[in-house]
Design an enzyme around this catalytic site. Structure first.
Site, PDB file in Angstrom:
ATOM      1  N   SER A 220       3.662  13.860  54.885  1.00 11.93           N
ATOM      2  CA  SER A 220       4.763  12.951  55.476  1.00 11.93           C
ATOM      3  C   SER A 220       4.592  12.790  56.598  1.00 11.93           C
ATOM      4  O   SER A 220       3.273  12.606  56.967  1.00 11.93           O
ATOM      5  CB  SER A 220       6.225  12.507  55.016  1.00 11.93           C
ATOM      6  OG  SER A 220       6.989  12.350  55.124  1.00 11.93           O
ATOM      7  N   ASP A 446       5.112   6.432  45.519  1.00 14.46           N
ATOM      8  CA  ASP A 446       5.552   7.056  46.781  1.00 14.46           C
ATOM      9  C   ASP A 446       6.750   6.091  47.616  1.00 14.46           C
ATOM     10  O   ASP A 446       6.313   4.486  47.920  1.00 14.46           O
ATOM     11  CB  ASP A 446       4.510   7.350  47.667  1.00 14.46           C
ATOM     12  CG  ASP A 446       5.067   8.325  48.890  1.00 14.46           C
ATOM     13  OD1 ASP A 446       6.621   7.603  49.859  1.00 14.46           O
ATOM     14  OD2 ASP A 446       5.191   9.793  49.196  1.00 14.46           O
ATOM     15  N   HIS A 476       8.352  11.741  46.458  1.00 15.91           N
ATOM     16  CA  HIS A 476       7.860  11.676  47.990  1.00 15.91           C
ATOM     17  C   HIS A 476       6.619  12.146  48.544  1.00 15.91           C
ATOM     18  O   HIS A 476       7.631  13.698  48.105  1.00 15.91           O
ATOM     19  CB  HIS A 476       8.634  11.775  49.059  1.00 15.91           C
ATOM     20  CG  HIS A 476       8.376  11.475  50.447  1.00 15.91           C
ATOM     21  ND1 HIS A 476       7.098  10.096  50.654  1.00 15.91           N
ATOM     22  CD2 HIS A 476       8.131  11.835  51.699  1.00 15.91           C
ATOM     23  CE1 HIS A 476       7.170  10.456  52.107  1.00 15.91           C
ATOM     24  NE2 HIS A 476       7.441  11.922  52.462  1.00 15.91           N
TER      25      HIS A 476
END
Length: 507
Positions: A220, A446, A476
């Site tokens: 991320s 995502d 995610h």
């Protein structure tokens, strides 16, 4: 509040909470001695209340503090302690070095997260010491402090999607008060929590850990941090993987719009999944009806909140926040179904619990500093300062891409209004000519870091650096999905140096 670009919380709905400590100066360590400092590894303590509680990680985990300059522009000045955690390689004779993790946020504590997900990386631990850290401003690493727990309860109850001038003024005043509290309580550290500062900390870690190259796994926001590191230190890049990739070319506005698209896409995928089951979907008969009923619920909550948890109510904002949290992982979809079903019956407890998880609130009412750190790092990195007029001008575009999340993410752009520190740039520079190959993994479903960002990262890194890998999945991130194809490709590179073929697709 903007939705953090981070991995989902644990399936038990525990918040990603952080350790606390104070910013301290050190006068007995010279700047030139920092790379040669010796870390004192000891058994890790149990998480305290601010970290979310629970037991200490297993005996294989060790913790230490590393000194770094408070200001990299003044490396001979005050220092801060950065909190580290590690588990040594299980096959010492085959050890490659350290593998440093950052799990995103910005604002997530690696000291807390790595042992929580340690089993996911057991294969990698055979040849690496698994290492993570609390970035500066986070957890035990000179943490940013803003409002107290009671103030945060009130802050998160405010309406973040105003419908009239009075509500707009209330939102702006709430943001101003929060940001002012950050300046008052953390003014010394706020100018020094930019991603470039954290990247320089990582190169110092590389030296202190005794590695010639930095082997790195960024997830991320950790992909943005990794990209900035590769730009600053391309010759020091070792085997590196980016998963759940942030688009480094976007302005904050474009990033928020991209998230609106991503969360809308994830909601549609959830609705299709729920209504395609053999048994009836309890929150709608068709995918369209599921979304219509959710929109209706949020409209009703704007006028009349439901009982939530304790004295707090499930508002339109907290419900939207809870729905967004549940879309971070397909494993959370059953919680969303149960929470919606419960809310339709007049009880907002589950959606409130999901919202609390997003905000870092523990069941005892204490908050981690994940959101304070998230705001501080983002506002220090991002140059634009958006006004109410800016948001109102953009609302039609946001609503078009996401009827459910458009307003919520558009209004989140005012979070840096009146921030004490000027932002650094419109977007990070991740160009990394001369770097070793970096495997860039994008997930087509995502919500928080939409798939399109992976290709943008590959292009921005420069020719011959980024190697794109696609995972056709939900949630995610990709590696922790358990997909064998993804894990084999990532493990093959990190453990054996075999880079996957560019354009590889895993289903």
């Amino acid at each position: 509040m903007p939705i953090p670009r981070r991995r989902a919380a644990m399936a038990a709905l525990a918040s990603v909470a952080l350790l606390t400590a104070t910013l301290g100066a050190c006068s007995d360590t010279k700047a030139e001695d920092l790379p040669s400092q010796k870390l004192s590894w000891k058994s890790c303590p149990a998480p305290d209340a601010a970290q979310g509680g629970g037991e200490a990680p297993g005996k294989e985990w060790e913790c230490a503090g590393m000194k770094a300059p408070l200001s990299w522009d003044d490396p001979k000045g005050d220092t801060i302690d950065l909190a580290l955690i590690r588990a040594k390689a299980s096959e010492k004779g085959q050890r490659i070095g350290s593998l440093l993790f950052n799990f995103g946020g910005p604002g997530g504590s690696g000291v807390l997260t790595l042992p929580a997900f340690g089993e996911d990386y057991a294969k990698l631990r055979t040849r690496y010491d698994l290492v993570s850290f609390d970035p500066r401003g986070v957890g035990r690493s000179a943490p940013v402090k803003c409002e107290d727990d009671a103030q945060l309860d009130a802050y998160y109850q405010q309406d973040s999607t105003p419908d009239d001038a009075a509500e707009e003024q209330t939102l702006v005043e709430g943001v101003k008060t929060f940001n002012g509290a950050c300046e008052e309580k953390s003014g010394k550290v706020l100018p020094h929590v930019r991603t470039t500062d954290a990247a320089r900390d990582m190169d110092l870690m590389r030296q202190v850990l005794g590695d010639d190259k930095l082997h790195y796994f960024g997830i991320s926001y950790g992909t943005e941090l990794g990209g900035v590191y590769a730009h600053l230190f391309p010759k020091n890049v070792g085997r590196t993987v980016f998963d759940a990739v942030v688009d480094p070319t976007q302005t904050p506005e474009q990033g928020s719009l991209g998230q609106a698209k991503g969360f809308q896409r994830a909601l549609e995928n959830y609705a299709k999944d729920c209504t395609s089951k053999v048994e009836d979907c309890p929150v709608g008969d068709t995918a369209e009806e599921v979304q219509t009923k959710i929109a209706g619920l949020l409209k009703e909550l704007d006028a009349k909140p439901l009982p939530g948890a304790g004295e707090r109510k499930l508002t339109q904002t907290t419900a939207t926040n809870g729905i967004a949290q549940s879309l971070y992982s397909q494993d959370f979809w059953p919680y969303l179904t149960e929470g919606l079903e419960q809310a339709y019956d007049g009880d907002g407890k589950i959606l409130m619990t999901l919202s609390d998880s997003m905000n870092g609130r523990s069941p005892d009412g204490s908050y981690s500093n994940i959101q304070a750190a998230n705001i501080s790092i983002n506002c220090s990195d991002d140059k634009p300062r958006y006004t109410v007029a800016d948001v109102k001008a953009k609302l039609p575009e946001f609503r078009k891409v996401s009827p459910l999340f458009g307003d919520y993410l558009a209004w989140g752009m005012v979070s840096c209004t009146d921030w004490a520190v000027p932002g650094a740039s419109d977007h990070p520079d991740v160009s990394a000519g001369g770097s070793a190959p970096i495997v860039v993994v994008g997930n087509t479903g995502d919500p928080a870091t939409p798939y399109e960002g992976a290709k943008k990262m590959v292009d921005a890194l420069g020719k011959g650096v980024g190697v794109e890998l696609t995972y056709k999945g939900q949630g995610h991130g990709a590696y922790d999905s358990g997909n064998k194809c993804v894990q084999d490709a990532v493990n093959g590179y990190l453990l054996d140096g075999r880079s996957p073929a560019a354009g590889t697709v895993c289903g």
